[in-house]
Design a protein around this motif. Structure first.
Motif, PDB file in Angstrom:
ATOM      1  N   GLN A 117       9.440 -46.419 -55.410  1.00 32.38           N
ATOM      2  CA  GLN A 117       9.738 -47.483 -55.871  1.00 32.38           C
ATOM      3  C   GLN A 117      10.926 -47.147 -56.934  1.00 32.38           C
ATOM      4  O   GLN A 117      11.682 -47.871 -57.269  1.00 32.38           O
ATOM      5  N   GLY A 129       9.739 -50.330 -60.120  1.00 34.23           N
ATOM      6  CA  GLY A 129       8.645 -49.589 -60.535  1.00 34.23           C
ATOM      7  C   GLY A 129       7.581 -50.412 -61.645  1.00 34.23           C
ATOM      8  O   GLY A 129       6.591 -49.845 -61.430  1.00 34.23           O
ATOM      9  N   ARG A 133       5.069 -52.851 -50.271  1.00 33.29           N
ATOM     10  CA  ARG A 133       3.790 -52.834 -51.292  1.00 33.29           C
ATOM     11  C   ARG A 133       2.751 -53.395 -50.764  1.00 33.29           C
ATOM     12  O   ARG A 133       1.583 -52.727 -51.091  1.00 33.29           O
ATOM     13  N   ARG A 184      10.717 -55.032 -50.189  1.00 32.96           N
ATOM     14  CA  ARG A 184       9.869 -54.219 -50.910  1.00 32.96           C
ATOM     15  C   ARG A 184       8.457 -54.734 -51.281  1.00 32.96           C
ATOM     16  O   ARG A 184       7.410 -54.401 -51.406  1.00 32.96           O
TER      17      ARG A 184
END
Length: 752
Positions: free
Chosen positions: A119, A131, A199, A195
């Motif tokens: 991240q 992050g 995740r 992203r």
């Protein structure tokens, strides 16, 4: 969800409960704690960086007091850019309650989000690393859409009503999961961010790994938006492909104190809340939260000597509850209690409401971490210095008055100056940071969580505050691009008592001053050196090498000033005017009559050739020498400067330079005042328009009281201290004077 998790060996039956929460939601936190106590998991997975798993047990230490945050940082980023991210937790954060439950129950607590090592790497399209935990609303603001469907125009108010303000009742998590599943199904055609997919793939991978280890009752705590993704039947091979080859960087992880102010939405944190103090109150006040809140608000007002009675509190409670009932809310929310506070406790005034907003609604609470938390040596040294000097960090700004004659206060001052050299602005000097001619300093202290990151970065300079500041001062001196930068470093070294760095700084300063032929540079460098020389004795530091440099600068400035100050245009003249004032003030502060006499003789020599001077410079030098008692023909000089043969713009510049030192001269010298008055009154209409901006700039800098006194003196036409009556007023034609008076009032900023 219960049953087989896709990607696991057949026959392994486990029960998994996924709890969709809102980051920093007190209702979610309370409901989650109850759900965990009922479910009794044998493992707890929480949305957060897996690198924190080795230090999660610190959350159970009595010395860990929220708000706190996990800090991930790159110890030595290759490109020099700061790489750090925070995962904050308040007492009312569901994740914090899940951590405390797991540690108290003796079950494993792990973080399941994408590692911080990935991240903290910038995304390919230039998007900054994320992050921090993402806010619900990753795609198309799902909370906003659900609130809109429920008839709300405010997503936070809707969430408060359906979750945060709920009393006892069934668990809200099944309904939240169903709502998010329906919403994600409707948004299925909208592409998800890479992203986000990464995740969620890592969360599923961590869940599979946990079940393979033999855990049979696993609780997963994550943002509500991610619940459908964790319940979906996604093959393990798909997640492996999503996560394969992700770039990563080296990271370290620790706990740091956090503040309620940094949890607020205005702090820029994506999952922030607008009212952390209110949410903390909702979580900790298990019964009668409205009554307790308004009582606390009354206490804040009483502490400021504002009259608030018990009857006020009772009426405010009734009003807040009535507003909630009219609006169909299950509990009076922050809007209702704020309106009741304004109307009843504050009697309609906004300033007391702002005080309550700061003290209660946000509430600058600073957390704490235990002694055994991983830290770089520089952080530990600063903590030891804070304890030794009794300087406790606080999120609330507070004034600190220091008497440099006292050893403890002197050491405090040195510590704060050393931290400023390391770019850790824990203390900000009030004004100039020193009271001229005294032994006192005033600072404003306010601790911010980002200082821990700055301390970690500054750890590259040394393991102690003094050692790191010394190394940093030497490096800054080596890289200084201008002479004024070096003088600033020398001054800061003296203020911070960095005797080990001062020789290197002084060598660099002397070498640079010896080869710099620009008089403006030399003049810009002098004030900082003189301040350091003047206040060095106060701190008991040696200033011998500094005195030698100052002596050399004074000589070179006095020799180089006459040719440098002649033939200047308007911009250059204004720049040199600032340099002349700064050098004159510095030498006057130093109090060395020999240096000051040389400077005054230089000014006299320059003023002897007025034709080569800009009007601004000539007027200012005239004023400086008049104040020093070196000129006795100033009225004649002014008469020549504003005579009819002088161009109006030069005359106005002369007046601006002469009067830039303040209006007291005009108030106490009647002939000079009459000269200025006569010159302005005699200007032709076109010339008056041209010089008006210069005059406004000059007189606009005076305090309002001095401007009024000048106007009154001109109106009365009498010298100060005399008893002669003012001359009889002339007949004035009001009709003819009205347009001129209106124009003058408009120029002065009055409404007509």
């Amino acid at each position: 969800m219960a049953g087989l998790l896709p990607g696991l060996p057949g026959g392994l039956l486990s029960r998994v409960e996924v709890y969709g929460i809102r980051h920093h939601g007190p209702g979610s936190a309370r409901a989650l704690r109850g759900a965990l106590e009922e479910f009794k998991p044998d493992a707890v997975l929480i949305e957060g960086p897996p690198e924190a798993d080795p230090i999660v047990e610190l959350a159970g230490d009595p010395g860990m007091v929220p708000p706190v945050a996990l800090l991930a940082y790159s110890p030595a980023p290759r490109d020099g850019d700061r790489r750090a991210a925070f995962w904050p937790f308040a007492e009312f954060s569901p994740e914090w309650q899940a951590i405390r439950y797991g540690l108290g129950a003796g079950v494993p607590v792990r973080f399941c989000d994408l590692p911080a090592a990935h991240q903290l790497v910038p995304l390919p399209d230039g998007e900054p690393p994320d992050g921090e935990p993402a806010a619900e609303g990753v795609r198309a603001d799902p909370l906003g859409r659900l609130a809109e469907a429920a008839g709300y125009d405010d997503a936070e108010r809707w969430w408060d009503d359906v979750v945060e303000h709920r009393g006892a009742g069934p668990s809200p998590f099944p309904a939240i999961a169903d709502a998010m599943a329906e919403l994600r199904a409707r948004l299925a055609e909208e592409p998800a961010a890479p992203r986000e997919e990464q995740r969620e793939a890592h969360m599923r991978r961590t869940l599979r790994r946990t079940l393979k280890e033999g855990h049979e009752r696993v609780a997963v705590v994550c943002g509500a938006w991610h619940v459908p993704a964790l319940r979906a039947e996604v093959p393990a091979a798909h997640d492996d492909r999503t996560l394969r080859g992700l770039p990563k960087t080296k990271v370290a992880m620790t706990w740091v104190p956090w503040t309620h102010g940094r949890l607020a939405g205005r702090s820029g944190y994506g999952a922030g809340v607008r009212s952390p103090g209110w949410y903390h109150h909702l979580f900790t006040a298990r019964d009668r939260p409205v009554e307790r809140w308004l009582t606390a608000a009354a206490r804040v007002l009483r502490d400021e000597d504002l009259h608030v009675s018990s009857a006020h509190v009772i009426e405010a409670v009734r009003l807040a509850e009535a507003l909630a009932a009219l609006r169909g809310r299950p509990l009076a929310g922050l809007d209702e209690v704020t309106e009741a506070t304004r109307a009843v406790l504050c009697e309609g005034a906004d300033l007391p409401v702002e005080l309550i907003q700061k003290r209660l609604v946000v509430g600058e609470r600073l957390g704490a971490v235990p002694e055994r938390t991983p830290m770089v040596p520089l952080q530990r040294d600063l903590q030891a210095e804070q304890r030794r000097l009794r300087l406790k960090p606080s999120a609330l700004g507070r004034e600190l008055d220091l008497d440099l004659r006292k050893p403890t206060d002197l050491e405090r001052s040195r510590l704060l100056h050393r931290l400023r050299l390391l770019d850790v602005e824990w203390g900000a000097p009030a004004g100039t940071g020193r009271s001229k001619g005294t032994f006192r300093e005033t600072w404003t202290l306010a601790w911010r969580p980002e200082f821990d990151v700055e301390l970690i970065e500054a750890g590259a300079w040394g393991t102690t505050v003094r050692g790191a500041a010394t190394a940093r001062a030497r490096a800054v001196a080596e890289d200084a691009a201008a002479l004024s930068d070096l003088t600033s470093v020398a001054e800061r070294c003296l203020l911070a008592d960095l005797g080990d760095a001062l020789p290197a700084v002084m060598r660099a300063l002397a070498d640079r001053a010896a080869v710099d032929t620009d008089v403006a540079h030399l003049m810009a460098a002098m004030p900082a050196l003189v301040r350091a020389l003047r206040y060095g004795d106060v701190r008991g530091t040696s200033t011998g090498p500094l005195r030698t440099v100052v002596d050399g600068l004074v000589v070179r400035v006095c020799v180089g000033l006459p040719p440098a100050i002649t033939g200047l245009d308007d911009d250059a003249a204004r720049e040199f005017l600032a340099h002349v004032d700064a050098v004159h003030g510095a030498l006057s502060l130093l109090g060395d009559e020999g240096r000051l006499e040389r400077w005054r003789r230089t000014l006299e020599g320059v003023l002897a050739r007025p034709d080569a001077l800009h009007g601004l410079i000539e007027g200012r030098l005239t004023r400086l020498l008049l104040d020093a008692g070196r000129l006795h023909d100033v009225p004649a000089r002014m008469a020549r400067a504003v005579s009819a043969g002088t161009p109006p713009d030069r005359a106005a510049a002369w007046i601006e330079g002469f009067l830039s030192g303040g209006a007291l001269l005009l108030l106490h010298d009647e002939p000079l005042l009459r000269l200025v008055d006569a010159w302005i009154a005699g200007l032709p209409a076109g010339s008056f328009t041209d010089v008006l901006p210069l005059l406004r700039r000059t007189f606009g800098a005076y305090p309002a009281a001095e401007r009024r006194a000048i106007g009154d003196r001109l109106r009365r036409r009498t010298a100060p201290g005399t008893a002669s009556p003012p001359p009889p007023e002339e007949e004035i034609d009001d009709e003819r004077a009205a347009p001129a008076a209106a124009a003058a009032l408009q120029i002065l900023g009055w409404r007509t």
